[in-house]
Design an enzyme around this catalytic site. Structure first.
Site, short mmCIF file in Angstrom:
data_model
loop_
_atom_site.label_atom_id
_atom_site.label_comp_id
_atom_site.label_asym_id
_atom_site.label_seq_id
_atom_site.Cartn_x
_atom_site.Cartn_y
_atom_site.Cartn_z
N GLY A 299 0.83 -1.20 0.00
CA GLY A 299 0.00 0.00 0.00
C GLY A 299 0.86 1.24 0.00
O GLY A 299 2.01 1.22 -0.42
N CYS A 300 0.31 2.31 0.50
CA CYS A 300 1.00 3.59 0.52
C CYS A 300 2.26 3.51 1.38
O CYS A 300 2.22 3.02 2.52
CB CYS A 300 0.07 4.66 1.07
SG CYS A 300 0.84 6.27 1.23
N PHE A 301 3.38 4.00 0.87
CA PHE A 301 4.62 3.91 1.62
C PHE A 301 4.65 4.79 2.85
O PHE A 301 5.42 4.56 3.77
CB PHE A 301 5.86 4.11 0.76
CG PHE A 301 5.89 5.28 -0.19
CD1 PHE A 301 5.24 6.48 0.05
CD2 PHE A 301 6.62 5.15 -1.36
CE1 PHE A 301 5.31 7.54 -0.84
CE2 PHE A 301 6.70 6.20 -2.27
CZ PHE A 301 6.04 7.40 -2.00
N TRP A 302 3.79 5.79 2.94
CA TRP A 302 3.75 6.64 4.14
C TRP A 302 3.41 5.81 5.37
O TRP A 302 3.99 6.02 6.44
CB TRP A 302 2.71 7.74 4.00
CG TRP A 302 2.94 8.75 2.93
CD1 TRP A 302 4.10 8.98 2.23
CD2 TRP A 302 1.98 9.67 2.42
NE1 TRP A 302 3.91 10.00 1.33
CE2 TRP A 302 2.62 10.44 1.43
CE3 TRP A 302 0.64 9.92 2.72
CZ2 TRP A 302 1.96 11.45 0.73
CZ3 TRP A 302 0.00 10.93 2.02
CH2 TRP A 302 0.65 11.69 1.04
N TYR B 139 -4.98 11.98 5.73
CA TYR B 139 -4.65 10.60 5.40
C TYR B 139 -3.86 9.97 6.54
O TYR B 139 -4.10 8.82 6.93
CB TYR B 139 -3.84 10.53 4.09
CG TYR B 139 -3.57 9.13 3.61
CD1 TYR B 139 -4.44 8.50 2.74
CD2 TYR B 139 -2.43 8.44 4.03
CE1 TYR B 139 -4.20 7.21 2.29
CE2 TYR B 139 -2.18 7.16 3.59
CZ TYR B 139 -3.07 6.54 2.72
OH TYR B 139 -2.82 5.26 2.29
#
Length: 181
Positions: A10-13, A160
């Site tokens: 998913g999102c690397f954040w 987010y």
């Protein structure tokens, strides 16, 4: 002696934030791997056309935190049963994948995926609902743009981060409390 793993989920954040919450993790770099285009930008990766995944490169001290803990945390911070997405983030750039540097890493990653299949009570497969985490050879890893590095720490009140990253960080801290910083 530092070890390094590259994973995508998913999102690397979110992955970046959750790994930074563990003692023994020395560095986390957000970036792109698994695609064909050299030196892709975030905007290019977001189209899904480059073949890259948003990934993190985790460097850790195995004398402080075991490789299996790093890998089990990966399967805690994302849902490996979601094919090419995590939540609302959709596309192959959000796939669940582990990028191995050598055969030893490939074996470690395969064993972690087997443990995840037991934890998630799902077989390993290639369709939604099974453990879809792919084992891929590590090619070139491209660091993401500076503003993506340690994004959660720099933007703790961003929507987010509050809605998606915080629950994942908290889940990892709870499950691996002995390693939480």
């Amino acid at each position: 002696m530092t070890e390094t793993f590259v994973v995508a989920g998913g999102c690397f954040w979110c992955l970046d934030a959750a790994y930074r919450a563990l003692r023994g993790v020395e560095s986390v770099v957000s970036g792109y791997t698994g695609g064909q285009r050299p030196h892709p930008t975030y905007e290019q990766v977001c189209t899904g056309a480059t073949g890259h995944a948003e990934a993190v490169k985790i460097s850790f001290d195995p004398e402080v935190i075991a490789p299996d803990v790093i890998l089990d945390a990966f399967f805690t911070m994302h849902d490996p049963r979601q094919l090419n997405h995590q939540g609302a983030d959709r596309g192959t750039q959000y796939r669940s994948a582990m990028f191995y540097a050598d055969e030893e890493q490939k074996a470690l990653f395969a064993a972690a995926r087997e443990r995840a299949a037991e934890i998630w009570d799902a077989p390993i497969g290639e369709e939604e609902g099974t453990i879809v985490t792919r084992l891929e050879p590590l090619g070139e890893f491209y660091d993401a743009e500076d503003y993506h590095q340690d994004f959660f720490a720099k933007n703790p009140t961003q929507g987010y981060c509050l809605a998606v990253a915080v629950p994942k960080v908290n889940k990892v801290r709870a499950r691996f409390a002995e390693y939480a910083v």
